[in-house]
Design an enzyme around this catalytic site. Structure first.
Site, mmCIF file in Angstrom:
data_model
loop_
_atom_site.group_PDB
_atom_site.id
_atom_site.type_symbol
_atom_site.label_atom_id
_atom_site.label_comp_id
_atom_site.label_asym_id
_atom_site.label_seq_id
_atom_site.Cartn_x
_atom_site.Cartn_y
_atom_site.Cartn_z
ATOM 1 N N HIS A 37 0.842 -1.210 0.000
ATOM 2 C CA HIS A 37 0.000 0.000 0.000
ATOM 3 C C HIS A 37 0.876 1.260 0.000
ATOM 4 O O HIS A 37 0.567 2.239 -0.688
ATOM 5 C CB HIS A 37 -0.883 0.035 1.255
ATOM 6 C CG HIS A 37 -1.883 -1.067 1.347
ATOM 7 N ND1 HIS A 37 -1.802 -2.070 2.289
ATOM 8 C CD2 HIS A 37 -3.007 -1.329 0.622
ATOM 9 C CE1 HIS A 37 -2.819 -2.888 2.147
ATOM 10 N NE2 HIS A 37 -3.568 -2.484 1.142
ATOM 11 N N GLN A 61 -18.126 -6.979 -0.661
ATOM 12 C CA GLN A 61 -17.248 -7.864 -1.427
ATOM 13 C C GLN A 61 -16.852 -9.120 -0.654
ATOM 14 O O GLN A 61 -16.044 -9.905 -1.125
ATOM 15 C CB GLN A 61 -16.022 -7.096 -1.914
ATOM 16 C CG GLN A 61 -15.030 -6.683 -0.842
ATOM 17 C CD GLN A 61 -13.944 -5.780 -1.416
ATOM 18 O OE1 GLN A 61 -14.153 -4.606 -1.666
ATOM 19 N NE2 GLN A 61 -12.762 -6.336 -1.649
ATOM 20 N N GLY A 149 -3.008 -2.253 -6.797
ATOM 21 C CA GLY A 149 -1.898 -3.204 -6.880
ATOM 22 C C GLY A 149 -2.140 -4.260 -7.954
ATOM 23 O O GLY A 149 -3.265 -4.735 -8.130
ATOM 24 N N SER A 187 0.394 -8.977 1.537
ATOM 25 C CA SER A 187 -1.061 -9.011 1.610
ATOM 26 C C SER A 187 -1.475 -8.881 3.062
ATOM 27 O O SER A 187 -0.801 -9.423 3.956
ATOM 28 C CB SER A 187 -1.574 -10.348 1.045
ATOM 29 O OG SER A 187 -2.920 -10.546 1.437
ATOM 30 N N SER A 188 -2.591 -8.203 3.284
ATOM 31 C CA SER A 188 -3.093 -8.089 4.658
ATOM 32 C C SER A 188 -3.401 -9.469 5.214
ATOM 33 O O SER A 188 -3.318 -9.695 6.424
ATOM 34 C CB SER A 188 -4.360 -7.235 4.683
ATOM 35 O OG SER A 188 -4.063 -5.955 4.199
HETATM 36 O O1 PAF Z 1 -8.000 -4.335 -3.055
HETATM 37 C C1 PAF Z 1 -8.678 -3.900 -2.098
HETATM 38 O O2 PAF Z 1 -8.147 -3.566 -1.030
HETATM 39 C C2 PAF Z 1 -10.172 -3.755 -2.264
HETATM 40 O O3 PAF Z 1 -10.696 -4.773 -3.033
HETATM 41 C C3 PAF Z 1 -10.591 -2.370 -2.823
HETATM 42 C C4 PAF Z 1 -10.058 -2.139 -4.215
HETATM 43 C C5 PAF Z 1 -10.088 -1.274 -1.887
HETATM 44 C C6 PAF Z 1 -12.110 -2.288 -2.881
HETATM 45 O O4 PAF Z 1 -12.693 -2.460 -1.632
#
Ligand code: PAF
Length: 282
Positions: A37, A61, A149, A187-188
């Site tokens: 990030h 999502q 990313g 990755s988180s």
């Molecule tokens: O990649 C992510 O962190 C998420 O899918 C995003 C693009 C912020 C949408 O919630």
């Protein structure tokens, strides 16, 4: 760094910048920020005068039984990282600010085809959730440029297609995946791995590299390469969800004529679902 939780406050600030003729970048995130990030923010600073980062763990999502509730929320540490990188505005709305209606009544942005394959096949509704929230964020911020990313290769394609189809005037930049020293993509969700799983996790990137080398050395039977990579992942203690070699332009199975390829993998390891990809020209 300004912090805003409301769309109204965000819009007022962005309007001021626009009146000054500033170019605005948006970096959408779900927080729990890592070096990947930070790289997005750094790059955003090179292509715009003002950088907005959003932190919003988007319920739409996440599927049933997925990690929405346990997704790491680390707002204080995230704010410090963003401020240190020169972020101009952190937009951190609550769920009710982003979704005014219950989910069943929410307008949905759907990118057909692309959203149904690979990660979309394993996570039904996931990309509709991503496309909807990113479309909303684009409308809230109206950025000149937005950065995502490349680790989430399919997500990036879905977002590009959504913006193109809906004529949203935003330039979308994909930023190269940032990796740990042993190749594991940042990755988180890597935080879900215990010490033993963390040692096994680099098998994901190794499977991509080895497959890429074999293709470049002339191996033609892609199905065999995919099967071999899946076996290697299993031998390393992972449970592959998919491992596919696809045409980079549309994620469809390549013909012999296609030169630009992408290898995409998703694999379960303990409580984590790891994804990664590698593009190559053959
Ligand atoms: O990649 C992510 O962190 C998420 O899918 C995003 C693009 C912020 C949408 O919630």
């Amino acid at each position: 760094m300004i912090t805003e939780a409301t769309i109204e406050g965000l819009r007022a600030q962005v309007a001021d910048w626009r009146a000054e003729g500033r170019r605005v970048a948006l970096v959408p995130t779900m927080g729990n920020l890592h070096a990947g990030h930070v790289q997005l923010v750094k790059q955003a600073r090179t292509v715009a005068d003002r950088v907005v980062v959003s932190i919003f763990v988007n319920p739409m999502q996440f599927g049933e039984g997925e990690d929405f509730d346990s997704y790491p929320r680390t707002m204080e540490a995230d704010g410090e990282k963003l401020a240190a990188e020169g972020t101009d505005l952190l937009f951190a709305p609550g769920v009710a600010e982003v979704y005014r209606r219950p989910q069943a009544e929410q307008t949905v942005v759907e990118v057909p085809g692309l959203s149904a394959i690979l990660c979309g096949a394993s996570r039904p509704g996931h990309f509709a959730g991503v496309a909807t929230v990113v479309c909303k964020l684009f409308n809230m911020v109206q950025p000149d440029v937005a950065l995502f990313g490349e680790k989430d290769f399919q997500q990036l394609m879905v977002i590009r297609r959504m913006a193109e189809d809906l004529e949203i005037p935003v330039e979308i930049i994909g930023v190269a995946t940032v990796r740990e020293a042993d190749g594991l993509a940042m990755s988180s969700r890597n935080g879900y791995l215990d010490a033993d799983e963390r040692l096994r996790a680099p098998a994901v990137y190794r499977s991509l590299q080895e497959t890429s080398e074999r293709i470049r050395d002339g191996a033609g039977d892609l199905g065999q390469l995919e099967a071999r990579a899946r076996q290697q992942l299993e031998a390393a203690g992972l449970r592959p969800d998919y491992f596919h070699i696809r045409r980079a332009s549309d994620l469809q199975p390549p013909t012999d004529q296609d030169r630009e390829l992408v290898i995409l993998v998703a694999a379960y390891l303990g409580g984590a679902r790891l994804i990664d990809n590698l593009t190559l020209t053959r």
